[in-house]
Motif scaffolding. Structure first.
Motif, short mmCIF file in Angstrom:
data_model
loop_
_atom_site.label_atom_id
_atom_site.label_comp_id
_atom_site.label_asym_id
_atom_site.label_seq_id
_atom_site.Cartn_x
_atom_site.Cartn_y
_atom_site.Cartn_z
N GLN A 87 7.22 16.88 1.35
CA GLN A 87 6.35 16.71 2.68
C GLN A 87 4.92 16.12 2.45
OE1 GLN A 87 6.14 19.90 5.36
NE2 GLN A 87 4.70 19.28 6.62
N TYR A 88 4.45 16.84 1.27
CA TYR A 88 2.95 16.37 0.88
C TYR A 88 2.84 14.70 0.53
CZ TYR A 88 -1.51 16.76 -1.55
OH TYR A 88 -3.03 16.55 -1.82
N VAL A 89 3.67 14.56 -0.17
CA VAL A 89 3.82 13.24 -0.81
C VAL A 89 4.07 12.03 0.46
CG1 VAL A 89 5.17 11.43 -2.05
CG2 VAL A 89 4.68 13.55 -3.00
N MET A 90 5.04 12.25 1.14
CA MET A 90 5.28 11.61 2.58
C MET A 90 3.98 11.52 3.41
SD MET A 90 8.26 10.53 2.23
CE MET A 90 8.81 10.11 4.08
N ASP A 91 3.40 12.76 3.90
CA ASP A 91 2.38 12.47 4.72
C ASP A 91 1.01 12.25 4.27
OD1 ASP A 91 4.14 13.46 6.60
OD2 ASP A 91 3.85 15.74 6.17
N TYR A 92 0.88 12.57 2.77
CA TYR A 92 -0.82 12.50 2.59
C TYR A 92 -0.92 11.31 1.41
CZ TYR A 92 -1.29 16.60 5.09
OH TYR A 92 -1.23 17.78 6.18
N THR A 93 0.06 10.83 1.06
CA THR A 93 0.01 9.64 -0.31
C THR A 93 0.64 8.53 0.34
OG1 THR A 93 2.07 9.90 -1.43
CG2 THR A 93 0.56 11.55 -1.79
N ASN A 94 0.26 7.31 -0.40
CA ASN A 94 0.73 6.10 -0.26
C ASN A 94 1.96 5.76 -0.69
OD1 ASN A 94 0.10 5.53 -2.66
ND2 ASN A 94 -1.78 4.10 -2.22
N ALA A 95 2.91 6.74 -1.16
CA ALA A 95 4.10 6.68 -1.68
C ALA A 95 4.99 5.93 -0.77
CB ALA A 95 4.80 8.02 -1.93
N THR A 96 4.89 5.79 0.52
CA THR A 96 5.92 5.17 1.36
C THR A 96 5.15 3.71 1.61
OG1 THR A 96 4.54 6.05 3.23
CG2 THR A 96 6.46 7.14 2.56
N PHE A 97 4.08 3.41 1.03
CA PHE A 97 3.38 1.87 1.52
C PHE A 97 4.27 0.83 0.64
CE2 PHE A 97 -1.27 2.91 2.59
CZ PHE A 97 -0.72 3.66 3.69
N LEU A 98 4.46 -0.25 1.53
CA LEU A 98 5.13 -1.45 0.79
C LEU A 98 4.16 -2.22 0.11
CD1 LEU A 98 7.62 -2.24 3.42
CD2 LEU A 98 8.11 -0.95 1.76
N VAL A 99 4.38 -2.54 -1.20
CA VAL A 99 3.30 -3.29 -2.13
C VAL A 99 3.75 -5.03 -1.77
CG1 VAL A 99 2.71 -3.73 -4.40
CG2 VAL A 99 3.13 -1.50 -3.46
N ASN A 100 2.79 -5.74 -2.09
CA ASN A 100 3.01 -7.24 -1.79
C ASN A 100 4.33 -7.57 -2.76
OD1 ASN A 100 2.69 -10.08 -2.60
ND2 ASN A 100 0.81 -9.57 -2.21
N LYS A 101 5.12 -8.57 -2.17
CA LYS A 101 6.38 -8.69 -2.80
C LYS A 101 6.09 -9.53 -4.10
CE LYS A 101 9.02 -8.86 1.54
NZ LYS A 101 10.04 -9.50 2.50
N ASP A 102 5.22 -10.16 -4.08
CA ASP A 102 4.68 -11.04 -5.45
C ASP A 102 4.28 -10.18 -6.64
OD1 ASP A 102 5.77 -13.33 -4.50
OD2 ASP A 102 3.44 -13.76 -3.32
N PHE A 103 3.79 -8.61 -6.29
CA PHE A 103 3.49 -7.80 -7.17
C PHE A 103 4.44 -7.68 -8.51
CE2 PHE A 103 3.55 -3.61 -9.06
CZ PHE A 103 2.02 -3.61 -9.83
N LYS A 104 4.03 -7.99 -9.73
CA LYS A 104 4.94 -7.62 -10.79
C LYS A 104 4.39 -6.96 -12.09
CE LYS A 104 4.15 -12.38 -12.61
NZ LYS A 104 4.63 -13.58 -13.04
N PHE A 105 5.16 -6.47 -12.91
CA PHE A 105 4.50 -6.14 -14.21
C PHE A 105 5.58 -6.40 -15.37
CE2 PHE A 105 4.90 -2.75 -17.56
CZ PHE A 105 3.48 -2.64 -17.91
N GLU A 106 5.09 -7.18 -16.16
CA GLU A 106 6.31 -7.86 -17.07
C GLU A 106 5.54 -7.51 -18.57
OE1 GLU A 106 8.37 -10.72 -14.31
OE2 GLU A 106 7.19 -11.64 -15.87
N ASN A 107 6.38 -7.40 -19.50
CA ASN A 107 5.92 -7.40 -20.96
C ASN A 107 4.47 -6.67 -21.10
OD1 ASN A 107 8.22 -8.77 -21.71
ND2 ASN A 107 7.21 -10.71 -20.96
N GLY A 108 4.20 -5.59 -20.34
CA GLY A 108 3.03 -4.75 -20.58
C GLY A 108 1.85 -5.49 -19.82
N LEU A 109 1.97 -6.35 -18.99
CA LEU A 109 0.94 -6.79 -18.33
C LEU A 109 1.41 -6.85 -16.85
CD1 LEU A 109 -0.02 -9.96 -20.62
CD2 LEU A 109 -1.27 -7.86 -20.24
N PHE A 110 0.30 -6.41 -15.97
CA PHE A 110 0.35 -6.72 -14.46
C PHE A 110 0.11 -8.01 -14.26
CE2 PHE A 110 -0.73 -2.57 -15.25
CZ PHE A 110 0.04 -1.67 -14.42
#
Length: 807
Positions: A87-110
């Motif tokens: 409940q805490y995570v759902m109500d009070y954190t940005n855990a449910t936010f949708l991140v930019n579709k172009d966001f990536k992390f590959e080979n140790g680099l964002f």
């Protein structure tokens, strides 16, 4: 500290990591011990078995510099076993936010990394927005781009086997720590962390703390009694000096210092993005009030709308340029800085790569050393390796008096501002720092009246903080609090010119209020000096807030983000250790973090007047995904700049891709797995000496207890190098060498790192050549590298590679 010292007693589990609190913050352990008496578990994670470890219920060793791997494994454990507070995570954190579709992390680099500049373009580190500019959310947590799923994906690599191979902590030890601490995510359980420079002094220092912040958000430990992320400051007023903008990149109250691109005040006043989410308080939209009031405090009546309240007179940062400790001494070493005020410090011993610092001091035309006594900095010109006849630096000594001889405030780690009264009068020619600063400012104004380059900031400076020709700390404290410069009506309340502002809620952006630091508004009001209060009455829940003892910023709030300690209807998750609760149409307990009513009203429906509890963030949510840092929105394990292993088991990227690298002749680094320097070394403090020892090394009774700089090494490494306890040895790095006494101990143990045995050593940094008079004891910082965290530029003195041999 998000919480405070006394609040440690409320915890069910205390993780002490990056800190040796029992030895270096002994008073804190009063409250740790009380928590233990009440059934709390104490966990010590440290490369060395310390006094803290001896008092802990669980001790786990690790290789210095691998904290993110250790904590990343805990994040994986929490997520895999669904131990997070849903409940805490759902109500009070940005855990449910949708991140930019172009966001990536590959080979140790964002995404967005530029290898040439060693910086990120953060254009994809954003959220998907709806047509109203509000972040899109997936309350089902099924979308792969939601923060919680990206978090799971990022830390899926951090399994027990791999984390153990990186850290040297056994899988059994890791699992014991993870199980014990993750249990605080259960109902009515509280977990807290105590950290110090063992976390910060790394090339990934800020991300070490971010990793733990994510854990605390997942477990619902932010805003609650016995929770939080708590920094243990190394000196009584480090918190206060930071609040007042001792650091180059901020103005008082943590307002980012403007750059030269912001040529006009209006450019700065509109810089804060404003969330369009109706439930987001977005506290920083009030920055114009704080900034204009600050400019009025700087220039008084000279600050008017017509001259942008003196904004053109304020120094601006060059875009993209750092002015940190490391950068200052780098420029000094190159000869571009010709004058230096060393105020209450000893950089010749406390600065990393101390030989570089000392050579830099020799390039100055002049230096003013303000201190109680002469030290290695004031006498650098006659120290080891120096030829006085070759040093052209003119050194001036201004004797300052000791703390008991001056009046004023300190703000401790828990953000409590406490007033101290002067005792005996200063001895000899020594003066309180305030008197020295006032005289210096008055002399500068006198000289600039005769002419000078860019005289306006000096001549227009409001500099009237003396009473009977003496510095008056009360005048300064009142200015920091703020006052009305004309008759003002705020809402239904009317205030006369000269009256103190009751809190920052009354500050104005039209020049009608003057305030030296908005977070301290309310500390010295017309009711009196709040920092001097001594009442010992607690709140109804009896959790140790003591709201009328001293004063805490902001607005006397003792636990930050405390509205996250209640459910959406305003009722505490923990009905015994409650911090705030909504009762009879108002909040009771601690000062609420934002005065808005609960998210859910008495009718069971969302209250349109409510606001999300994390009021200092743009959208009002705890930031599991945080795009504001230089090195990534999620913490990632990177090896230290001086690396004892061939590869990073987490990715092809060995060390931090954004850590600063300096390139003078004095900036030397060992190669990866350099055979000349096969061991990991770290620095720390001892309780018998204070900082670089200026106050303690001249004292014979303390020197009797700790007479020599020493290096601790394991029995196994001592046997390997044929070193006996008490022998004099040489510890060497790529930058220099240090003669010290060997202390062969069981407190360090060899670690198995990816199938290879690795040894660690440790040296206290409390020594220097000035005392004892033999001159054979020197600073551990002769060995440490000049690199650091890309966000704060704090030096990486907690992990570097070294060798050891008999002298």
């Amino acid at each position: 500290m998000t919480n405070h010292w006394i609040d440690l007693k409320n915890s069910d589990c205390i993780l002490i990591m990056g800190s040796n609190a029992a030895e270096n913050h002994p008073i804190s352990f009063k409250w740790v011990t009380e928590a233990q008496r009440n059934g709390a578990k104490v966990i010590s994670v440290d490369p060395r078995f310390t006094r803290t470890s001896s008092k802990a219920d669980i001790y786990a060793p690790l290789r210095s510099g691998t904290d993110i791997a250790f904590l990343g494994g805990m994040i994986k454990y929490i997520l895999e076993n669904k131990l997070y507070s849903n409940q805490y995570v759902m109500d009070y954190t940005n855990a449910t936010f949708l991140v930019n579709k172009d966001f990536k992390f590959e080979n140790g680099l964002f995404g967005g990394y530029d290898a040439k500049t060693r910086k990120y373009d953060k254009v994809t580190w954003t959220f998907q927005m709806d047509e109203n500019g509000v972040p899109k959310r997936d309350l089902t947590l099924k979308d792969p781009q939601c923060v919680l799923n990206l978090l799971k994906k990022h830390y899926d690599r951090y399994d027990l086997k791999k984390v153990s191979a990186i850290t040297g902590t056994s899988e059994a030890e890791l699992l014991e720590v993870y199980k014990t601490y993750a249990a605080t995510g259960a109902d009515n359980k509280a977990g807290t962390v105590m950290y110090a420079m063992g976390w910060t002094q790394h090339t990934v220092g800020v991300q070490n703390i971010r990793t733990m912040s994510i854990i605390q958000l997942l477990l619902g430990n932010m805003g609650i009694a016995g929770g939080g992320v708590n920094a243990l400051r190394g000196e009584s007023n480090v918190q206060g000096s930071t609040d007042q903008a001792l650091l180059f990149h901020i103005w008082p109250g943590y307002m980012p210092a403007p750059t030269g691109k912001a040529a006009k005040l209006e450019d700065v006043l509109k810089r804060r993005a404003q969330s369009k989410d109706p439930l987001s308080l977005n506290w920083w939209q009030n920055e114009p009030k704080y900034m204009v009031s600050f400019l009025k405090s700087m220039f008084g009546d000279k600050a008017e709308a017509a001259n942008e309240y003196g904004y053109p007179w304020m120094a601006k940062l060059d875009e993209g340029k750092s002015y940190s400790w490391l950068d200052i001494f780098d420029e000094m070493y190159k000869g571009s800085i010709k004058g230096f005020l060393a105020w209450g410090m000893n950089p010749a011993c406390s600065g990393s790569n101390a030989n570089k610092v000392r050579k830099a001091l020799a390039n100055l035309d002049w230096m003013v050393n303000v201190n109680l006594f002469d030290n290695e900095t004031g006498s650098f010109w006659r120290g080891p390796g120096m030829k006085p006849e070759d040093v052209g630096t003119e050194v001036f000594m201004l004797p300052a008096c000791v703390s008991v001889e001056k009046e004023g405030s300190i703000t401790n780690s828990g953000r409590w501002m406490q007033w101290r009264y002067a005792g005996p009068k200063p001895m000899g020619d020594s003066l309180p720092d305030g008197d020295i600063i006032m005289e210096l400012g008055l002399k500068l104004q006198e000289l600039y009246k005769e002419g000078g380059v860019f005289a306006d900031p000096i001549l227009n400076l409001k500099w009237d903080y003396m009473t009977d020709h003496k510095f008056d700390p009360h005048k300064v404290a009142k200015q920091i609090n703020g006052f009305f410069v004309k008759d003002v009506k705020v809402g239904e309340q009317e205030f006369k010119k000269g009256s103190q502002v009751p809190s920052f809620a009354f500050l104005q952006a039209d020049g009608s209020t003057s305030c030296g630091n908005w977070i301290y508004a309310g500390s010295y009001t017309d009711k009196g000096n709040m920092a001097a209060r001594k009442k010992q009455e607690d709140v109804p829940s009896k959790i140790g807030l003591y709201p009328e003892f001293a004063w805490a910023w902001p607005v006397n709030r003792r636990i930050i983000y405390n509205r996250a300690s209640v459910n959406p209807s305003g009722q505490p998750y923990d009905d015994k250790r409650w911090v705030v609760q909504w009762k009879d149409g108002k909040w009771i307990g601690d000062v609420p973090d934002g005065p808005a009513p609960p998210l859910i009203g008495a009718d069971g429906k969302p209250d349109p007047k409510s606001k999300h509890p994390f009021i200092m963030t743009l959208h009002g949510f705890g930031q599991i995904f945080g795009a504001g840092l230089a090195d990534g929105p999620f913490p990632e394990h990177y090896e230290a700049m001086e690396c004892p292993v061939e590869k990073n088991l987490m990715s092809p990227q060995l060390s931090s891709p954004t850590a600063p690298i300096y390139g003078t002749a004095a900036d030397k680094f060992a190669a990866t797995c350099d055979p000349r320097f096969p061991y990991v070394c770290t620095t720390y403090r001892v309780s018998e000496h204070w900082q670089t020892g200026l106050l303690t090394r001249p004292q014979p009774w303390l020197m009797e207890l700790q007479p020599q700089v020493f290096v601790e090494l394991s029995e196994e490494l001592a046997a390997l190098k044929e070193i006996k306890n008490g022998e004099r040895v040489m510890v060497s790095t790529a930058r220099g060498s240090l003669e010290c006494t060997a202390v062969v101990t069981k407190r360090f143990k060899p670690l198995m790192i990816a199938g290879t045995v690795l040894h660690q050593m440790g040296i206290p940094y409390n020594f220097g050549w000035r005392w004892p008079e033999s001159g054979k004891e020197e600073s551990a910082n002769l060995l440490t590298p000049s690199t650091g965290d890309p966000n704060t530029r704090i030096p990486e003195t907690k992990t570097f590679t070294a060798n050891i041999a008999k002298k």
